[in-house]
Scaffold this active site. Structure first.
Site, PDB file in Angstrom:
ATOM      1  N   ARG A 239       0.854  -1.184   0.000  1.00 41.21           N
ATOM      2  CA  ARG A 239       0.000   0.000   0.000  1.00 41.21           C
ATOM      3  C   ARG A 239       0.888   1.232   0.000  1.00 41.21           C
ATOM      4  NH1 ARG A 239      -3.442  -2.535  -1.756  1.00 41.21           N
ATOM      5  NH2 ARG A 239      -5.593  -2.832  -1.087  1.00 41.21           N
ATOM      6  N   GLU A 268      -2.939   8.057  -5.825  1.00 39.76           N
ATOM      7  CA  GLU A 268      -3.040   7.304  -7.068  1.00 39.76           C
ATOM      8  C   GLU A 268      -4.216   7.813  -7.895  1.00 39.76           C
ATOM      9  OE1 GLU A 268      -1.238   3.130  -5.209  1.00 39.76           O
ATOM     10  OE2 GLU A 268      -3.307   3.183  -5.930  1.00 39.76           O
ATOM     11  N   HIS A 296      -0.137   0.471  -9.734  1.00 39.05           N
ATOM     12  CA  HIS A 296      -0.922  -0.405  -8.854  1.00 39.05           C
ATOM     13  C   HIS A 296      -1.422  -1.611  -9.646  1.00 39.05           C
ATOM     14  CE1 HIS A 296      -3.382  -0.347  -4.882  1.00 39.05           C
ATOM     15  NE2 HIS A 296      -3.226  -1.595  -5.302  1.00 39.05           N
TER      16      HIS A 296
END
Length: 338
Positions: A239, A268, A296
């Site tokens: 994370r 993000e 991601h």
């Protein structure tokens, strides 16, 4: 029965979900970002809710979903869900922890190998000047991996899978995970340390595989960077907020961190004004070949995405039809409710 998907991430129709649920279950598929984008009446109709990672699932959602029997996170992380709010209402929250284990572990190792073997640096340099850059000493983080220390923060499913892959390269695996019982290290044949500082001080590469919690937010900060063995390679596929990007920036610039591979970021898509991101985009000399990013995407393959969708639905339906609860992540609050 009716199942609500408030922030679905698939756009090809709910064939996978319907096959698991059965023809008697109505699926309400939305691609939204905020709780209030859905009417209170539609929240109230849901017998179960399956969420992805776009919408912040707040106490407001728990209040509105008054007939919900279970909430399932299609994915591993659950930091965007108010676990306590659902638990106080007797609603279990489950995640889907076993869909992309191989992919994330592979991605972490791929990032380490890319940096340790200079793959991207060589390719970019040769594209720019195939003749002048035909030399081996232009990749700044290249080193031998056999015999190097591979540090794992968080030895869960993914952390274990990454550690096993690293060991296959002849690396000496050491891990830090205060939540695992004694003897885990004996079962797996890894070395264990009892503090993050001890791990950072001896590891040549560190891969982060911890969940985002109050304890892990900002875990890799300036103090952590100062404790690192000089020349460490840092990988984060967990994370984004686990790492303080300012500390990473300073660590790379000073040479304390030889290189970093980040699949996840605190913001993000990224904050383009953040100093680390700005330097990376500008290809400033000090950062060239020392930072790689991916969007991601460590979890992703076509197979893993299908697994995620199917397993999330199986978890929901098993509870709705049989009362069998799997992968519950808010058990503490459910116990308080009882």
């Amino acid at each position: 029965m009716r199942i609500l998907f408030p922030d679905a991430r698939f756009t090809d129709g709910p064939g996978i979900e319907q096959a698991v649920a059965g023809a008697d279950v109505e699926l309400d598929i939305r691609l939204l970002e905020k709780v209030d984008d859905i009417s209170p009446a539609d929240w109230a109709k849901a017998d179960a809710i399956v969420v992805y990672n776009t919408m912040l699932i707040t106490e407001r959602a728990a209040e509105l979903a008054r007939n919900c029997r279970i909430l399932v996170r299609a994915g591993v992380g659950f930091d965007k869900i108010d676990l306590a709010a659902f638990g106080r209402r007797g609603i279990p929250v489950s995640n889907t922890p076993d869909y992309g284990t191989s992919e994330v572990a592979d991605h972490a190792i791929a990032m380490m190998l890319t940096l340790a073997r200079g793959v991207v640096t060589y390719d970019s340099a040769l594209r720019a000047d195939p003749i002048g850059n035909w030399r081996f000493a232009i990749a700044p983080a290249v080193r031998r991996l056999r015999g190097a220390v591979f540090g794992v923060v968080g030895l869960g499913r993914i952390g274990t899978a990454a550690a096993l892959r690293a060991r296959a390269f002849g690396m000496d695996v050491v891990f830090f995970d205060p939540h695992l019982p004694n003897g885990t290290e004996l079962a797996l044949g890894f070395r264990r340390v009892r503090s993050l500082k001890d791990l950072l001080g001896q590891a040549d590469a560190v891969s982060l595989h911890a969940p985002l919690t109050a304890a892990t937010q900002g875990l890799i900060d300036a103090a952590a960077v100062a404790a690192m063995k000089p020349g460490l390679i840092l990988i984060n596929t967990a994370r984004g907020p686990i790492c303080d990007l300012s500390a990473i920036h300073d660590g790379i610039k000073s040479g304390r961190i030889a290189a970093a591979g980040l699949d996840v970021l605190p913001d993000e898509p990224p904050d383009l004004g953040q100093p680390l991101i700005r330097a990376w985009r500008a290809e400033e000399p000090w950062i060239q070949g020392r930072l790689i990013l991916s969007p991601h995407a460590a979890f992703y393959s076509a197979d893993s995405f299908e697994d995620m969708r199917r397993k999330a639905m199986e978890t929901a339906m098993l509870y709705l039809r049989e009362g069998t609860l799997q992968n519950c992540v808010n058990e503490a609050w459910l116990k308080e409710k009882k």
